[in-house]
Design an enzyme around this catalytic site. Structure first.
Site, PDB file in Angstrom:
ATOM      1  CB  SER A 244      -0.943   0.000   1.207  1.00 44.28           C
ATOM      2  OG  SER A 244      -1.826  -1.095   1.151  1.00 44.28           O
TER       3      SER A 244
ATOM      4  CG  HIS B 151      -2.453   3.817   3.113  1.00 48.33           C
ATOM      5  ND1 HIS B 151      -3.806   3.626   3.323  1.00 48.33           N
ATOM      6  CD2 HIS B 151      -1.946   2.582   2.857  1.00 48.33           C
ATOM      7  CE1 HIS B 151      -4.099   2.346   3.185  1.00 48.33           C
ATOM      8  NE2 HIS B 151      -2.987   1.699   2.916  1.00 48.33           N
TER       9      HIS B 151
END
Length: 298
Positions: free
Chosen positions: A169, A221
């Site tokens: 991610s 993220h």
């Protein structure tokens, strides 16, 4: 004559893409497909090592043999156990700092918690990464992917020190960040730029919002996005269209156009300084054992 060539080129380029992208010669993408295949292969190996039937009678999809999944109670994403992920290189603060296993900052981005996690990440990586690699080449996009993932691991370790983290991610958000900075630094040579910017901001916002869900590491993220955003200014800067046209129609005595405008150069310099400073600061804080989550909670 040269001016007419430039204007004609602009019109042809403007007709080339209705979504704000620049139509240019695209190279073959192979790094991103290789990344996707590698992640799938690693997941298969992890499931083989996990061998749920050899440890428990509560496995899911038992017909898969030693590749069967852990129970929903152990892992709701259809994957291996946490202990197996740690064994195979998951990101764990105490392993990185106290046991000096810094390699986990890299290996964790090749591991996934389950089939659902793997499929979601790889579809997004393929959709975003292939297009970027076709436009900018495997060196620049491969660098952004790997370094962004590393940045995501650093920020995750600084905030989440009592849980493990895996997944691509951070690298995926790095590609999203690079798309945004590439649009901004090449603003003058895009068409439909406002629509493209709004679309990108919506995509990033939705994905960050999803990161607030349980079991999702939003710090990875954010770290990956910031790393990719800054690297995009440095690595994805395009020459001005007039400069490219002059390279083809240059005549002795004609005015030489600058390859990059002043704004591009300034953005590139500032981004490079911020990235170097942030990267160094993050590593120093991590290996000093600083817990930024205590500041975040306060």
């Amino acid at each position: 004559m040269a001016k007419e060539d430039v204007e004609r080129g602009r019109r042809e380029r403007d007709r080339g893409d209705a979504h704000g992208e620049i139509s240019d010669v695209q190279s073959t993408s192979w790094v991103i497909p290789a990344v996707v295949i590698s992640n799938v292969v690693v997941f298969v190996v992890v499931m083989y090592v996990n061998d749920c039937p050899g440890k428990s009678h509560r496995c899911l999809a038992k017909f898969l043999g030693r590749f069967s999944f852990e129970s929903f109670k152990e892992n709701p994403l259809l994957g291996p156990s946490s202990s197996t992920l740690i064994k195979m290189g998951a990101l764990a603060w105490w392993k990185v700092v106290q046991e000096h296993q810094g390699w986990r900052l890299v290996t964790c981005m090749w591991l996934h918690a389950g089939v659902i996690h793997l499929v979601a990440n790889m579809l997004c990586v393929a959709f975003i990464g292939v297009r970027l690699e076709q436009q900018f080449g495997f060196v620049r996009i491969g660098t952004i992917y790997l370094v962004s993932g590393f940045c995501g691991s650093i920020l995750s370790s600084l905030f989440l020190q009592h849980s493990i983290s895996v997944g691509a991610s951070g690298a995926l958000f790095g590609l999203l960040g690079a798309m945004l900075s590439e649009l901004l630094i090449n603003w003058t040579i895009y068409v439909n730029k406002v629509a493209a910017l709004i679309m990108l901001l919506v995509i990033v916002g939705v994905n960050l919002a999803l990161g607030t869900l349980p079991r999702v590491d939003n710090f990875a993220h954010i770290g990956g996005f910031l790393g990719g955003f800054l690297l995009g200014f440095v690595l994805l800067m395009r020459p001005q269209f007039e400069w490219e046209a002059n390279q083809q129609t240059f005549r002795p005595g004609s005015r030489v156009q600058s390859k990059y405008n002043l704004c591009q150069c300034m953005l590139c310099l500032v981004a490079a300084i911020l990235f170097a400073a942030g990267f160094a600061f993050g590593l120093v804080m991590l290996f000093r054992g600083v817990n930024l989550n205590s500041y975040y909670m306060n």
